[in-house]
Write an enzyme that holds these catalytic residues in place. Structure first.
Site, PDB file in Angstrom:
ATOM      1  N   HIS A 175      43.146  33.913  30.897  1.00 15.72           N
ATOM      2  CA  HIS A 175      44.205  33.260  31.668  1.00 15.72           C
ATOM      3  C   HIS A 175      44.372  31.872  31.055  1.00 15.72           C
ATOM      4  O   HIS A 175      43.381  31.259  30.636  1.00 15.72           O
ATOM      5  CB  HIS A 175      43.811  33.017  33.125  1.00 15.72           C
ATOM      6  CG  HIS A 175      43.547  34.236  33.944  1.00 15.72           C
ATOM      7  ND1 HIS A 175      42.319  34.829  34.023  1.00 15.72           N
ATOM      8  CD2 HIS A 175      44.359  34.944  34.766  1.00 15.72           C
ATOM      9  CE1 HIS A 175      42.378  35.861  34.851  1.00 15.72           C
ATOM     10  NE2 HIS A 175      43.601  35.963  35.317  1.00 15.72           N
ATOM     11  N   GLU A 341      43.405  49.029  36.493  1.00 12.63           N
ATOM     12  CA  GLU A 341      42.030  48.541  36.693  1.00 12.63           C
ATOM     13  C   GLU A 341      41.326  49.511  37.630  1.00 12.63           C
ATOM     14  O   GLU A 341      41.795  49.773  38.747  1.00 12.63           O
ATOM     15  CB  GLU A 341      42.044  47.126  37.266  1.00 12.63           C
ATOM     16  CG  GLU A 341      40.638  46.623  37.554  1.00 12.63           C
ATOM     17  CD  GLU A 341      40.549  45.110  37.694  1.00 12.63           C
ATOM     18  OE1 GLU A 341      41.301  44.388  37.017  1.00 12.63           O
ATOM     19  OE2 GLU A 341      39.704  44.656  38.492  1.00 12.63           O
TER      20      GLU A 341
HETATM   21  C1  XUL Z   1      42.124  40.364  39.690  1.00 10.28           C
HETATM   22  C2  XUL Z   1      42.243  40.803  38.306  1.00 10.28           C
HETATM   23  C3  XUL Z   1      42.685  39.770  37.337  1.00 10.28           C
HETATM   24  C4  XUL Z   1      43.657  40.261  36.331  1.00 10.28           C
HETATM   25  C5  XUL Z   1      44.214  39.178  35.445  1.00 10.28           C
HETATM   26  O1  XUL Z   1      41.628  41.329  40.548  1.00 10.28           O
HETATM   27  O2  XUL Z   1      41.961  41.921  37.969  1.00 10.28           O
HETATM   28  O3  XUL Z   1      41.554  39.251  36.725  1.00 10.28           O
HETATM   29  O4  XUL Z   1      43.094  41.222  35.502  1.00 10.28           O
HETATM   30  O5  XUL Z   1      44.828  38.176  36.153  1.00 10.28           O
HETATM   31 CO    CO Z   2      42.076  42.932  36.096  1.00  8.47          CO
END
Ligand code: XUL
Ligand code: CO
Length: 509
Positions: A175, A341
């Protein structure tokens, strides 16, 4: 207690975890003394604190001597004693070696490193402190000096590249605000970022690149109502400016993708929320991102990362299917893919495999944030994946997708709060990489064996007929089907063979 609170805020405003701990100790002592003793201790502690505040150097920590070079920068290795991690095979007992991940080995016509395209997440590995809502940080990496200065940001970046090189991983994710500190104005913040990014570019050399970059649009209080979906126009504009810069630096560093995770794009209650307007704003924001990507010649993939809850009660990008519908409604299909994710998928009540397949069959599987949750805990625990069965299912989807490139596997995963050794960072990544490598080997075995695919093929074989072909081509109307039923009578319904499917699957693990 007032004194304690004041110490804590003094310490926090200095962003010094060392001081935070030390002030905590003073607070505990104060609570156990008589009044005069307390006053004495208070005076003493004020002196101690002000000494520590003044003594904290800009760069090298005072209590870890011998590492500070003459220019005040960290001297020598960040991870001394940790070798370059090598493949030693499944019989190895060495925690600092790969047992299943053999980068150059070819599986189903592709090198393991090309199937897996691993990436280290800068935020967890280099900014994760182990703090939780009930407790202070537990991790004090030796190179941290307790400040959030640019000098510290640069040192962390050097540690990041030593880590990547020793692990043998060529990709990293960040980030904007993980890698460089906020300034007082956007101009100052951007110039801080430029300074750190210039160093990152140099350290990347020819080999290492960001798998993806992203903007941190959730930590700062300005984003409390969201960023692109904030009720405040000024915040929408600020977020746009931040994403513009984050896309520029990702492009400059040779990033292959750019991620939009929802951050606080969602709501706490519909009673105060114009959901339709917020979603329209989000779509406009993403359209503008597409236009800017094209304007600066960034050819990376734009990825949306679904998550159902946390931090808001309802995040707009709930899961793969919801996000797909959003993209379709606003005409954004073709411009975005999904970053699935695993722990987000399970939070939304699906398996990771389900969300991967939903993305894949819609041509949207772009990247995986490789982590897992805890079956007994209902939130985003961001653990390294260790379940071989889960990894095998993940890899079945990835193989069916023909791989993930230009996406990959980003370890959006963190050490447990109680794991505090520097070597734990290596062990966690090695274990996560080996788990997915094992998943890849198992999935390849299942595909080469073919019996699972045959079971599935057989299950639908009644459609491999003339009438089945007509149905699938959309050429069978209800009257025609009724006529057949009149002739056939009651259909024979075959077993789903679930236990057999599970038996075949288990035999590959
Ligand atoms: C939050 C998450 C973040 C994103 C990137 O749950 O997964 O870390 O991957 O902003
Ligand atoms: Co993430």
């Amino acid at each position: 207690m007032v004194v304690c609170a004041c110490f804590s805020s003094l310490c926090l405003s200095k962003a010094s975890t060392f001081l935070f701990i030390k002030s905590g100790l003073v607070c505990m002592m104060l609570e156990n003394r008589s009044m005069s003793g307390r006053v004495l201790l208070l005076l003493l502690s004020v002196n101690v604190i002000s000494f520590i505040v003044n003594a904290v150097p800009e760069t090298c920590p005072a209590d870890l001597g011998e590492k500070c070079g003459e220019d005040g920068e960290w001297g020598g290795e960040f991870f001394p004693g940790i070798p370059k991690i090598k493949y030693e095979g499944p019989s190895s007992k060495n925690p600092l070696a790969y047992k299943w991940y053999n980068a150059e080995e070819v599986i189903l016509g592709k090198k393991m490193k090309d199937w897996l395209r691993f990436s280290v997440a800068f935020w967890h590995t280099f900014r994760g402190t182990g703090a939780d809502p009930f407790g202070a940080p537990t991790k004090y990496w030796p190179w941290e000096d307790g400040t959030n200065s640019i000098a510290m940001a640069k040192r962390r970046m050097r540690a990041n590249f030593e880590f990547l090189n020793k692990l043998g991983v060529d990709r990293w994710c960040f980030h904007d605000r993980d890698i460089a500190p906020d300034g007082k104005t956007l101009q100052e913040t951007n110039s801080n970022l430029d300074e750190v990014v210039a160093l990152a570019k140099e350290l990347q050399g020819d080999k290492i690149r960001p798998l993806w970059g992203t903007a941190q649009l959730f930590l700062h209080p300005r984003y409390m109502h969201g960023a692109a979906t904030s009720s405040e126009l000024g915040v929408y504009a600020f977020a746009a400016a931040q994403v513009k810069k984050a896309m520029e630096v990702t492009h400059y560093l040779g990033g292959e993708n750019y991620v939009f995770w929802g951050g606080r794009e969602g709501y706490q209650t519909l009673l105060n929320t114009d959901m339709e307007r917020e979603l329209d704003h989000l779509a406009r924001f993403l359209e503008a991102a597409v236009a800017y990507k094209k304007k600066i010649g960034f050819n990376g993939t734009l990825l949306i990362e679904p998550k159902p809850q946390e931090p808001t009660k309802h995040q707009y990008d709930w899961d793969a299917a919801t996000t797909l519908n959003f993209l379709r409604k606003y005409g954004l299909l073709g411009e975005f893919k999904l970053n699935i994710e695993c722990n987000h998928a399970t939070l939304s009540g699906h398996s990771c495999h389900h969300d991967l397949e939903t993305a894949r069959i819609n041509g949207l599987l772009g990247n995986i944030d490789a982590n897992t949750g805890d079956p007994q805990v209902g939130w985003d625990t961001d653990q390294f994946m260790t379940d071989i069965g889960e990894a095998t299912m993940v890899m079945l989807s990835v193989i069916k997708n023909g791989g993930l490139a230009p996406g990959g596997f980003n370890f959006d995963a963190k050490l447990r709060r109680e794991s505090t050794d520097v070597e734990d960072l290596f062990i966690a990544h090695i274990s996560g990489m080996d788990t997915l490598a094992r998943g890849l080997r198992n999935a390849a075995k299942l595909i080469e064996d073919g019996s699972l695919a045959e079971l599935v093929r057989k299950r639908y074989s009644s459609f491999d007929t003339e009438l089945g072909g007509q149905i699938e081509a959309g050429k069978a109307d209800f009257e025609m089907l009724e006529k057949n039923v009149m002739e056939w009578g009651e259909p024979k319904v075959a077993s789903a063979k679930q236990e057999l499917a599970e038996m075949i699957f288990q035999s590959a693990l």
